[in-house]
Design an enzyme around this catalytic site. Structure first.
Site: not given
Length: 204
Positions: A13-15, A18
Site C-alpha cells: 500500500v502506498s500510504t 492504508q
C-alpha cells in the site's frame, strides 16, 4: 502447479493510512485453495510502486534472483509497479528465472498460455508507450528550438583569465574544469590551443 512450489506473496500500500489486510486475506485464501503450502509473505506499507527500491520488494527480488521463489502471487499488477515499461521489465526477469506470476484481480496466471499471451501484449504496449514518449520529447525540443529556446542546461562562459592563473599555479585540467564549472574537453582545448606557459610569456 503442484503444492510444493515456493510461493511468495507480495502486498503493498502506498500510504501508512492504508492497510494490506484485504489483499492478504484474498491472497491467503486463494493460496490455500490452490494447495500452496510453502508460502512466504513480503509486505511494503507506505511505499509507492513508482519506487524501484522498496524494503520488502528488495528482499523478495533477491530471493527470486537466487532461485528461492517459483511463484509470485500479487493482488493486482499495479502492486508490482506503476509504469508499463517497469512492469514489463519485471515480467521479463520472472520469465527468465522460470518464476510464475499470478495476479488475483486481473486473473492472470503466467503458467497458462493465456497468461503468457497477456505478458506478450504488455511488452508490445510498453514499446508503444516508450515510442510515444520519445516522439513527444523530440516534438517538444523541435518546438523549443523554433521559439529560440535553448535546449539543455545553459553553458557557462569560459573564464580564460582565471584558468590561466590556475594553470600557472600547476593545476591540472580536471581540477580547473571543476573550479570553472566547465567540461574537461573545453579546458583541454584551451590548454592545447590558447594557453601560453609563463616562461614563454615573459620571453616575449
Amino acid at each position: 502447479m503442484a503444492g510444493n512450489h515456493k510461493v511468495a506473496i507480495y502486498a503493498r500500500v502506498s500510504t501508512d493510512e492504508q492497510t494490506v489486510d484485504p489483499q492478504l486475506r484474498d491472497l491467503r485464501e486463494y493460496a490455500a485453495n490452490r494447495g500452496w503450502r510453502d508460502v512466504q509473505e513480503f509486505v511494503d506499507v507506505g511505499v509507492s510502486g513508482a519506487k524501484d527500491s522498496r524494503p520488502a520488494w528488495n528482499r523478495l527480488w533477491d530471493a527470486i534472483q537466487k532461485g528461492r521463489v517459483k511463484v509470485l502471487f500479487v493482488h493486482a499488477l499495479d502492486r508490482l509497479g506503476r509504469s508499463l515499461p517497469h512492469l514489463v521489465k519485471i515480467l521479463s526477469t520472472l520469465v527468465e528465472r522460470d518464476v510464475v506470476l499470478v495476479s488475483f484481480r486481473e486473473n492472470i496466471d503466467l503458467s497458462t498460455s493465456t497468461g503468457r499471451m497477456v505478458a506478450g501484449l504488455f511488452s508490445v504496449l510498453a514499446d508503444y508507450e516508450l515510442s510515444i514518449i520519445r516522439e513527444r520529447t523530440k516534438a517538444g525540443m523541435r518546438a523549443a528550438r523554433a521559439r529560440g529556446s535553448q535546449i539543455g542546461p545553459k553553458k557557462r562562459p569560459f573564464d580564460a583569465d582565471k584558468a590561466t592563473r590556475l594553470r600557472d599555479q600547476g593545476w591540472g585540467q580536471i581540477r580547473i574544469a571543476r573550479e570553472l564549472g566547465v567540461g574537461v574537453g573545453r579546458v583541454n582545448r584551451w590548454v592545447k590551443e590558447e594557453y601560453v606557459p609563463p616562461d614563454r610569456r615573459t620571453s616575449r
